[in-house]
Structure formats: structure tokens, C-alpha cells
Design an enzyme around this catalytic site. Structure first.
Site: not given
Length: 572
Positions: A206, A208, A213, A469, A471, A476
Site C-alpha cells: 500500500h 506510495k 533523482d 482519503h 492519512k 500536541d
């Protein structure tokens, strides 16, 4: 700072619809005939799955990320910017909550790359938006840039199998992680043919990661496709990425190399030929249906969900996206950071019997969250806490820590079955004093951007609906976490994930400023009143409070009630 799964040198689309019942009564003999046909389909699928297997002898030439990024324009710009910042930190960051910027920043990095481009994704969907990215990649390849693409295999069927043709082009290498044996003409038959090995099918890569470079990278929640760049007429995903430069980009490259050189990564050429891929174009529409709303293979737990695949927008709409952006104009912040990443062995066939002491990305995140003193702000589209996380929330609340969670509503969730797991914990979360917010499916203005006022441009067409979508976790007002992980048991136990933990108040504050408008005007505030759930309408929405799941159809609610007793949390 969390120590789990650390690599650092410094301080989860709608499944295909199941067969529907006839619209009017049929005779007993016809019912019997229909039943026999579907029994035959099931037997055929199982037979095909039993016959298909992965190749045993596979050549995987070893390759690594660019050794010396300072030889490139991007590497030199990063070094100059770091020296100019004079902070002593070796990594720079810029948040991307705008769908248009998410597209243009990737295009800009492709055009600026001189040596290498490394892309690691759960899903890349074949549509007009990704075709523009592919054209830019081809131009880069023609000027000598080496391009490696590592793609999870789950969504590479039907129309999306056309993405695999890149493997046969000059200077491209494309590998599939944890591939499923069998044909690619249809997601339905592909899943059916692998039911004998549900455990392995449920374990997906999962991560991404997009690295140019070995100097500048992008990571976060987005896959590649129209819904992730605000261009779909169906679902558009509200997401947050982070641009990362310097040492942290090299950390991400090392993680990429671990997966790229792993035995679970199969070169496309070892699984099919260019002719095989081309032949899939001639499949009938039912066999090549777009599966782009499948975030995770929860299809097994929601096989009866109505199809809501987004329709492709016109080429004119997609071409309205700019080709590039000036990344130097972004607000770059230099900060200390650490990468959390799962080992590829988390996806291995024997992972369930492997050493359970291995820390994961979610373990590291939970460790950081447990240290909160004042506040937690959590954004997770698929939110299934499980017993361990619930106990942690209870401990934090006893210490007086404020907890706010933004997740999807039933109506906005692109995988409604995931809502089953969340709903099991919702009342208990509210009872312990957690502030719960659920994203509205219908939004004012630009529904695919965080932090933009209603009526601003850069989003999608008016007929689209929003689905959360992103995450993100803010601890704090000091620590910021952006990654591919959801706060659910699938991310913790099944999928491999990657995240960046950044220690910087300015970035934590910027992320909070992006998210809070969604809490105030883009989400239902869920409360527990006299033991009953109440959804408080967002500000200026023109809606009234509700005592039922807002905007969700009766059929969808009934379907989820049927699924609920049979769907374990870790599969949602």
C-alpha cells in the site's frame, strides 16, 4: 520520537457489482437454470485458480537508487536551499493539500529529473490524467532517465492492465508486487480464481512513493488516477501529500530499493507479454470495467456493494490541469524527521507465522500517539481502531488529552464495507469523549482540496462527490505524520505502509489549518445524546441535524447490516 520501523540518520474504489436478482418473478426451472449457471461460474473460477501459478524462475536484475544526487539539478537545488535555510536540518518539506498541485508537482519532478525516477504505488489507473503523466515519463525516458515503477498487482486487471505496457518501452522497468496468478480480463474472475488463497490476496503493498533523482520525493495518501487529482465525475478523493527533499528522500529511496529487489517483485515480462496486454483491449465492457474506486481488497467483505465507479471526464477537462508548477515558490520548511516503513516481509506468504515482534509503521505511529500530552488530531478515511487502539484512546482521555478524528461518513466512503468496522466502535469512542467528525459526500466549491474556501477553483465538476482519503496525524501541535497508512487493522496487520514523522510546530500548524475547515463546514459532528447517535449538521450547510446515517440510502444501510456479522475487522 517513535522507534518502530525507523530508517533515519537524524533526531487503502468500489468493487465490481455482484450479479443482481431478476427484476420480475421467474419460473422455478429458470431459477434452477440460473443457479446452475452461477455454480458453473464458481467452479470455473476455482478451477482456473487451481491451474494458474506464478513462474518459479524469474530474473530480477539488482538495481539501486542514484548514488550521488548532487550530480543532478534537483540535488544541487536541494543542497543550496538547505544551506540557505541555515537550520541544521537536512530535510525540507512542503504540504500538498490541493489536487491540482498534487498533479503539477509530479509533472514538474518528471520534467526536472536528469538521472532517475522511482515510483511505488498501490494503484495506477489507466485514464486521461495518468496518460499525461505517462507522456511526461516517456519524454524523460527518451532523454536517458531510468524509470522504475513498482506497482501492487491487485488493481492491474481490465482497463488498468494497459498501464503495464510501459514495461516494454525504452528505459522503463516495471515490476508487480505480490502478483495474483490467473488472467487479467476482469477483477471479478481474478478475485474468484484466487479464493483458494484469500490470506495472500488480502496482503497488499500500500506504499506510495515518488522520487526524482534521489533528491526530491512525494509521499502521502494519493494513488495515481483521475479521482486523486480532482478530475473524476464520480468520486474525488480529498487528500494530503508531502513534498520531501534531502536526506529523507534518500531514506524513501532505500525503502523503495528494498521492495524493488524483493522476491515478491516480479518483472511484468515474467508474467505476460506485450501482446497479452494489448489483447485485453478487445475485452467486452463488462470484463474491462474500471475498478478505480477499490482502495483495498475489502471486495471480499463487500461483494454485494453497488458499483459506483467514476466515469471518465473529457479530455478537455483533464487538459485544463497545468503541466507544471514552480516548486521554489512553495513554502518549504526544514525540519528533523524520521521515516516509518514496513519491511517487505510483512506481505510474505508466511507472514502470519513470522516473528510477531517486528515493528510496523502503524506500531510506530501508535507509540508516538501514546506520548501525547494535550491533543491528537487524526485524519483516517478507513478508521477501524481495534481493541489495542481503543485502550490507548481510553488511556489518553483519562490523562485529559483531547482527541479529534475525521473519517468518512457512510455516504462518502468509497468502500462502504469499511464503515462496518468503524461503526462497531463509534458509540464507545463517543462515550469516552473522542470528538468524531464524518466527511460529507456533498461539498461546496472545490471538493478535492484541503484548506480551500468554498467556491474556490481547482476541484472537480459539480456532479462529483467527495471521499476522504488523507492519512494524517498531528500530535500536541508539534509532531506531524503524513503517510499511506489508515488507522485500521488492515494497515496494521495486512498491508505494507510508509509514513514520514516530522517534528516542527510550523508544519503541524499548517496541516491543522488545512484540516479544521473540513471539521467546521465539511463534516458531520457525531454526538451521543441520551444513548442515541446524533449527526450535527455542518456550519452554513443548510442541513438539519439527523438521527440516522445522513445521505445514505436505505438499501446501503440494509446491505451493511447483512455484512456486519460476517466481516472481521482486519478484512475491512
Amino acid at each position: 520520537m517513535p522507534t518502530a520501523a525507523v530508517s533515519s540518520n537524524s533526531p487503502s474504489n468500489s468493487p465490481p457489482a455482484s450479479p443482481t436478482a431478476p427484476s420480475r418473478p421467474v419460473s422455478l426451472s429458470r431459477q434452477h437454470s440460473t443457479g446452475l449457471r452461477w455454480l458453473g461460474v464458481l467452479l470455473l473460477g476455482c478451477w482456473l485458480g487451481g491451474c494458474a501459478s506464478l513462474p518459479s524462475e524469474v530474473e530480477r536484475p539488482l538495481s539501486r537508487a542514484l548514488e550521488n544526487p548532487s550530480e543532478t539539478y534537483l540535488g544541487q537545488r536541494v543542497e543550496a536551499r538547505a544551506a540557505q535555510a541555515k537550520t541544521g536540518n537536512d530535510s525540507g518539506f512542503a504540504l500538498v493539500g490541493n489536487a491540482e498541485l498534487a498533479f503539477t508537482s509530479r509533472m514538474t519532478l518528471i520534467k526536472a529529473a536528469q538521472k532517475t525516477l522511482d515510483l511505488q504505488y498501490y494503484a495506477i489507473f489507466a485514464d486521461d490524467t495518468t496518460e499525461r503523466l505517462f507522456e511526461a515519463l516517456r519524454e524523460a525516458a527518451n532523454r536517458g532517465v531510468r524509470i522504475r515503477i513498482l506497482l501492487d498487482d491487485f488493481n492491474t486487471s481490465g482497463k488498468n492492465a494497459q498501464v503495464l505496457k510501459l514495461a516494454f518501452e525504452k528505459n522503463f522497468e516495471l515490476r508487480l508486487f505480490n502478483p495474483l496468478p490467473g488472467g487479467r480480463g476482469s477483477m471479478f474472475f481474478r478475485v474468484l480464481g484466487n479464493l483458494k488463497d484469500v490470506g495472500r490476496m488480502q496482503r497488499r503493498m500500500h506504499n506510495k512513493i515518488f522520487v526524482a533523482d534521489n533528491a526530491v520525493a512525494i509521499t502521502g495518501g494519493r494513488n495515481l488516477g483521475e479521482p486523486y487529482f480532482g478530475q473524476s465525475e464520480g468520486i474525488n478523493f480529498v487528500d494530503i501529500d508531502v513534498l520531501a527533499a534531502g536526506r529523507i528522500a534518500r531514506d524513501l529511496s532505500r525503502s523503495f530499493d528494498q521492495y524493488w529487489n524483493n522476491p515478491l517483485a516480479y518483472p511484468v515480462q515474467s508474467l505476460m507479454t506485450a501482446r497479452d496486454i494489448e489483447a485485453l483491449k478487445s475485452q467486452p465492457p463488462a470484463a474491462t470495467a474500471n475498478s478505480s474506486s477499490l482502495e483495498d481488497p475489502a471486495v471480499l467483505a463487500s461483494a454485494t456493494q453497488p458499483a459506483t465507479s467514476p466515469a471518465n471526464t473529457s479530455t478537455t477537462a483533464v487538459s485544463a490541469l497545468p503541466d507544471s508548477t514552480n516548486l521554489r515558490l512553495l513554502s518549504w520548511t526544514w525540519a528533523s524527521s524520521v521515516m516509518l516503513t514496513d519491511k517487505p516481509s510483512k506481505i510474505a506468504a508466511d507472514a502470519d507465522t513470522a516473528d510477531e515482534s517486528q515493528d510496523t509503521t502503524v506500531d510506530g505511529l501508535l507509540q508516538l500517539m501514546s506520548q501525547a500530552q494535550t491533543e491528537l488530531l487524526i485524519v483516517s478515511p478507513y478508521f477501524v481502531p481495534g481493541k489495542r487502539m481503543m485502550q490507548q484512546f481510553a488511556d489518553l482521555r483519562q490523562r485529559g488529552v483531547r482527541i479529534r478524528v475525521l473519517t468518512n461518513s457512510l455516504a462518502s466512503n468509497d468502500v462502504p464495507a469499511a464503515h462496518v468496522g468503524y461503526a462497531r466502535y463509534r458509540e464507545a469512542l463517543l462515550a469516552m469523549g473522542v470528538d468524531m467528525y464524518e466527511m460529507r459526500a456533498e461539498q461546496k466549491g472545490s471538493i478535492s482540496n484541503f484548506g480551500l474556501a468554498a467556491g474556490s477553483t481547482g476541484g472537480s465538476s459539480g456532479g462529483s462527490r467527495a471521499s476522504l482519503h488523507a492519512k494524517v496525524v498531528v500530535v500536541d501541535s508539534h509532531w506531524l505524520v503524513v503517510g499511506s497508512m489508515n488507522l485500521d487493522l488492515r494497515s496494521q496487520l495486512k498491508n505494507s505502509e510508509t509514513a514520514i514523522v516530522i517534528r516542527k510546530r510550523a508544519l503541524a500548524a499548517e496541516a491543522t489549518r488545512m484540516i479544521e475547515p473540513a471539521l467546521a463546514s465539511g463534516a458531520w459532528h457525531v454526538e451521543l445524546v441520551d444513548g442515541q447517535l446524533v449527526w450535527r449538521a455542518p456550519q452554513d450547510s443548510g442541513r438539519e441535524d439527523s438521527r440516522k446515517e445522513p445521505d445514505a440510502s436505505l438499501g446501503l444501510k440494509l446491505m451493511l447490516r447483512l455484512i456486519a456479522p460476517f466481516a472481521p475487522d482486519e478484512m475491512l
